[in-house]
Design an enzyme around this catalytic site. Structure first.
Site, short mmCIF file in Angstrom:
data_model
loop_
_atom_site.label_atom_id
_atom_site.label_comp_id
_atom_site.label_asym_id
_atom_site.label_seq_id
_atom_site.Cartn_x
_atom_site.Cartn_y
_atom_site.Cartn_z
CG LEU A 92 5.15 11.89 0.49
CD1 LEU A 92 5.29 13.32 -0.05
CD2 LEU A 92 6.23 11.59 1.53
CG ASP B 284 0.03 -5.95 -1.36
OD1 ASP B 284 0.64 -5.37 -2.26
OD2 ASP B 284 -0.81 -5.37 -0.63
CG ASP C 79 -2.99 -3.99 3.65
OD1 ASP C 79 -2.85 -4.22 2.43
OD2 ASP C 79 -2.43 -4.65 4.54
CB ILE D 118 -3.86 -7.76 -2.28
CG1 ILE D 118 -4.08 -8.10 -3.75
CG2 ILE D 118 -3.18 -8.93 -1.57
CD1 ILE D 118 -2.79 -8.30 -4.54
CG ASP E 245 -12.80 -5.88 2.43
OD1 ASP E 245 -12.28 -4.77 2.22
OD2 ASP E 245 -13.13 -6.66 1.52
#
Length: 305
Positions: free
Chosen positions: A36, A231, A273, A281, A288
């Site tokens: 969205l 962030d 993330d 970030i 990661d």
């Protein structure tokens, strides 16, 4: 659509470039689908930040879909079906591996349910597979048919229109109210009744990795809204996370994201993330996000997908 065709050509070209030095490639192309208020590329920034390059490095031919930034999952699914048909024609492959984030998970599930012969695998990332408590709160806070509902919907549609304009798909249909309805618990459960593949038998459970329709289903998500002080997206997500009474990524609960084989639903990642935003970030002491994509492509290669 013209812009998507250009992306198709560039993606198809990249597979030849990569094949020159890779002896271990993915059988079917990968299609990335946003959620969205999402986009493929906005003012030079990819929604799936650096993800396509990681997939290419692992031997995958990757395409980024263009679907409406705000509408119901079935309409977005029909848009995706058209693009999958083009990808199949261009690459000569009869199937694709679909990866969807947030509402993108419902979008790809729709395609896999109505055209399973076109889909090798479905991967849900932070997917709204059992509804979102945040969507429930927003929907419940505004009376149906009221002026407030129409006013807020017009603002949301204006935002979706701006996103679509800046990402090169200004003519895409928009209906933020239908998008919201699709992401509520009620709307999602109704969606699951029609397109049940991969859904666990109980909340927070595991679904089938390989479903009766021949499609493989996977999922992963995060369970931490605040992950990095630098962030800017973390503060609003941490605020929104307070409406939940269970682990969540700021917009979707960890258990709600489960679909098929659950690779993990407790990563220290918030909703953005998971697609390597904001510009990479993430939590300093967590995997990661790009590593998860890399490992997943290796997983799909191991299944000859």
């Amino acid at each position: 659509m013209k812009r998507f065709i250009l992306i198709l050509i560039l993606g198809f070209t990249s597979c030849f470039t990569h094949s020159a030095y890779s002896r271990d490639t993915l059988e079917y192309p990968v299609v990335l689908v946003h959620g969205l208020f999402g986009f493929d590329n906005l003012l030079g920034v990819d929604y799936f930040y650096r993800v396509p390059s990681i997939i290419q490095q692992e031997g995958g031919n990757v395409f980024v879909a263009e679907v409406s930034s705000a509408h119901n999952s079935e309409l977005r699914g029909e848009q995706l079906l058209e693009q999958v048909a083009l990808i199949r024609a261009l690459t000569g492959k009869d199937k694709v591996n679909l990866i969807g984030h947030s509402q993108g998970a419902q979008t790809i599930r729709y395609v896999a349910s109505v055209k399973p012969q076109w889909v090798a695998s479905v991967t849900s990332i932070g997917g709204v597979n059992w509804g979102s408590r945040f969507a429930d709160v927003v929907r419940g806070g505004v009376d149906r048919g009221s002026f407030s509902e129409q006013f807020l919907a017009s603002l949301a549609n204006a935002l979706a229109g701006l996103i679509d304009l800046l990402s090169g798909k200004a003519t895409a249909p928009k209906d933020a109210l239908q998008a919201l309805e699709a992401l509520t618990t009620e709307g999602t459960l109704a969606f699951n009744q029609k397109y049940p593949e991969g859904i666990p038998n109980q909340y927070c459970g595991q679904g089938n990795m390989l479903e009766h329709n021949g499609v493989y289903y996977f999922s992963w998500s995060g369970a931490k809204a605040w992950t990095n002080v630098f962030d800017p997206a973390d503060t609003p997500l941490a605020f929104i996370s307070q409406v939940f009474n269970e682990p969540n990524d700021g917009l979707v609960s960890a258990c709600s994201s489960n679909l098929g084989q659950v690779i993990g639903n407790d990563f220290k990642m918030n909703h953005l993330d998971q697609v390597n935003q904001t510009i990479g970030i993430h939590h300093l002491f967590e995997t990661d996000p790009l590593t998860l994509y890399r490992q997943h492509i290796i997983r799909l290669k191991g299944l000859n997908l």
